[in-house]
Design a protein around this motif. Structure first.
Motif, PDB file in Angstrom:
ATOM      1  N   UNK A 177       0.840  -1.203   0.000  1.00  0.00           N
ATOM      2  CA  UNK A 177       0.000   0.000   0.000  1.00  0.00           C
ATOM      3  C   UNK A 177       0.870   1.248   0.000  1.00  0.00           C
ATOM      4  N   UNK A 178       1.964   1.201   0.754  1.00  0.00           N
ATOM      5  CA  UNK A 178       2.849   2.360   0.816  1.00  0.00           C
ATOM      6  C   UNK A 178       3.457   2.651  -0.555  1.00  0.00           C
ATOM      7  N   UNK A 179       3.842   1.563  -1.257  1.00  0.00           N
ATOM      8  CA  UNK A 179       4.432   1.750  -2.583  1.00  0.00           C
ATOM      9  C   UNK A 179       3.443   2.415  -3.528  1.00  0.00           C
ATOM     10  N   UNK A 180       2.178   2.005  -3.430  1.00  0.00           N
ATOM     11  CA  UNK A 180       1.179   2.625  -4.299  1.00  0.00           C
ATOM     12  C   UNK A 180       1.019   4.103  -3.974  1.00  0.00           C
ATOM     13  N   UNK A 181       0.983   4.390  -2.661  1.00  0.00           N
ATOM     14  CA  UNK A 181       0.868   5.789  -2.244  1.00  0.00           C
ATOM     15  C   UNK A 181       2.044   6.616  -2.727  1.00  0.00           C
ATOM     16  N   UNK A 182       3.236   6.034  -2.591  1.00  0.00           N
ATOM     17  CA  UNK A 182       4.440   6.754  -3.026  1.00  0.00           C
ATOM     18  C   UNK A 182       4.353   7.067  -4.513  1.00  0.00           C
ATOM     19  N   UNK A 183       3.944   6.064  -5.275  1.00  0.00           N
ATOM     20  CA  UNK A 183       3.907   6.276  -6.708  1.00  0.00           C
ATOM     21  C   UNK A 183       2.899   7.355  -7.073  1.00  0.00           C
ATOM     22  N   UNK A 184       1.737   7.352  -6.397  1.00  0.00           N
ATOM     23  CA  UNK A 184       0.733   8.388  -6.700  1.00  0.00           C
ATOM     24  C   UNK A 184       1.273   9.772  -6.357  1.00  0.00           C
ATOM     25  N   UNK A 185       1.940   9.854  -5.199  1.00  0.00           N
ATOM     26  CA  UNK A 185       2.489  11.148  -4.803  1.00  0.00           C
ATOM     27  C   UNK A 185       3.557  11.603  -5.795  1.00  0.00           C
TER      28      UNK A 185
END
Lengths: 227, 302
Positions: A177-185
């Motif tokens: 989930x963190x990786x997805x958030x990072x990518x969106x940011x």
């Protein structure tokens, strides 16, 4: 290590690409050194010592960190020694610790982004370099999280096999989930598939002369049959 | 299991570095294909996850505990080529930041653990991942990934001339077997929990269900790596057999090949000749296998 890399010294100021090339040449030199030449090892040690002094880092802690290879090396050295090959035993310990010390010196005097950019400019796959970059960036974040989880589990009365599997699965899910958030940011900040360097590197004449001197010293040493 | 610098003989590390660079480059490109740049942050963070997961110790059996190595788990969730990239990145960080494994020996470590280990770990899942043997496949994958990389590592150390008495070799193989079983059990436990949490994490195996092919492939891999280990301590088995049978002299007259005695004629130092001959031989075998499989496929589906 992070803190060491941000200090300032003659060795810190050299271009990362130059340091990386010299490191590789030095490692190949050690890797192909003939065993049983005490003066060669003395020469390598003095080169490393000069570099370590130029880096103005605490020598003892550097040595301590490079000594991490010793348990492994010493085991096999002991085996060689018992097999009656004392020369190989000595060369195993010396070669592995000198190589580790050389790598450590370069990594401890170069900030990670600059080092990875240098590796990339030396034709490593871009994708792989970017993965290493993210890995290094989140390594300590996730490790801390795992440590907290471990401590919390200990407080609740220890960890059993089933719950350990669950704990790692939870860690997996939150990392994902963190990786997805990072990518969106990153996308929101205009990420276009490449990480820009904040300080673009340029070769100073000192860098070039450093590279030339290093290669000259090493090849002269080999030519004179010392190294 | 990480080989430091200074352990491998020059031909060994040079050949493995030469082999690892195109292998990883190819796999990295493949893992990128189809999935955009979203892939790099995901793979990097999952690499950090493997580091973090190694901090959680697993109690296994009496008084011992182990931790996850992670190749099989990543291969079954992110896909094999992505897992190879992640494991390569982990090995690079371990070599650079933690002084765990050498920089020149990185090619050897990558070939052993990231390429061979991950692919061996994924193989059983590829063939048995959908049938009733699913759990067994995951367990076997974990076991295989550790065993194959351990055998290859030992073989490379041995072929580099590190003396390894049979007692030491036996002891280290027993230790590796235990840690392989631990890896299988840990992978299985994490896998079960992950699947319960969100079945979407787990990849659908692309291969057809085939017990026979899976068993054949896994057996072949194990035999090949074990064979490398056995062969590393002996003179060339074929050659010694031929010498015993006395066909040595006659054979050379029969096979006047360019790879005569596994040495190419034009390269200068002896080891370079041997490495080049080995690589050319591998390439020829690869091309032959590729041609054969293409021909078989075409014959089956006209």
């Amino acid at each position: 290590m992070e803190e060491w890399a941000r200090r300032d010294s003659p060795l810190h100021r050299r271009d990362a690409r130059v340091k990386m090339i010299l490191l590789l040449v030095f490692l190949v030199w050690i890797g192909t050194a003939r065993p049983a030449q005490p003066e060669a090892y003395a020469a390598y040690a003095s080169i490393l010592l000069v570099a370590a002094l130029a880096s103005r880092l605490p020598l003892l802690s550097l040595l301590w960190r490079a000594a991490l290879v010793l348990p492994f090396a010493a085991t096999f050295a002991l085996l060689s020694w018992m097999a009656g090959d004392a020369e190989r035993a000595a060369s195993l310990v010396l070669k592995s610790s000198f190589s580790a010390f050389a790598v450590l010196l370069v990594v401890a005097t170069t900030p990670m982004p600059a080092l990875l950019a240098a590796v990339e400019s030396l034709a490593a796959p871009k994708m792989l370099v970017m993965v290493v970059q993210f890995l290094y960036r989140y390594l300590f974040v996730l490790s801390e999280k795992a440590q907290h989880m471990w401590m919390a589990a200990q407080c609740r009365g220890g960890i059993r096999r089933a719950s350990a599997g669950g704990a790692i699965a939870v860690l997996f899910a939150s990392s994902h989930a963190r990786a997805e958030g990072i990518h969106r940011a990153m996308l929101a900040r205009g990420f276009a598939g490449h990480m820009p360097l904040i300080r673009p590197s340029s070769l100073h004449w000192l860098d070039i002369s450093f590279l030339a001197t290093g290669i000259l010293v090493l090849s002269l040493g080999r030519w004179l049959w010392i190294l | 299991m990480h080989i430091p610098d200074g352990f491998l003989a020059t031909p060994v590390w040079a050949a493995l570095d030469l082999a690892a660079i195109p292998a990883v480059g190819l796999i990295a490109r493949r893992s990128q294909a189809g999935l955009e740049d979203a892939r790099a942050p995901l793979l990097g963070v999952m690499g950090a996850f493997v580091f973090a997961a190694q901090m959680i110790n697993f109690p296994v059996g009496v008084g011992t505990s182990g931790h996850l190595v992670g190749g099989t788990l990543l291969a079954c969730t992110l896909g094999p080529s992505a897992a190879v990239v992640v494991m390569t990145a982990i090995l690079a960080v371990q070599a650079l930041v933690f002084q765990d494994g050498g920089l020149l020996a990185l090619g050897a470590n990558v070939m052993n653990m990231a390429v061979a280990g991950v692919l061996a770990g994924y193989l059983p899942f590829h063939y048995w991942g959908q049938g009733p043997w699913r759990r067994a496949a995951i367990f076997l994958g974990g076991v295989l990934s550790v065993l194959v990389s351990a055998f290859l590592t030992l073989a490379q150390l041995r072929i580099s001339g590190i003396p390894m008495p049979s007692a030491v070799l036996g002891l280290s193989m027993a230790l590796f077997l235990v840690s392989a079983l631990v890896e299988g059990a840990v992978t299985l436990a994490v896998f079960g929990a992950l699947e319960k949490m969100n079945p979407g994490w787990v990849r659908k195996p692309a291969g057809a269900i085939s017990r026979l092919r899976g068993a054949l492939a896994a057996g072949a891999l194990l035999m090949a790596s074990l064979g490398a280990l056995v062969a590393s301590g002996l003179p060339d088995g074929l050659e010694s057999a031929a010498a015993k049978l006395g066909i040595h002299e006659r054979a050379w007259n029969l096979f006047e090949t360019p790879l005569l005695d596994y040495e190419l004629q034009f390269a200068e130092p002896v080891w370079m000749r041997k490495v080049a001959a080995g690589l050319v031989g591998l390439a020829i075998i690869y091309l032959l296998c590729a041609a054969l499989s293409r021909w078989l496929l075409r014959r089956r589906s006209p």
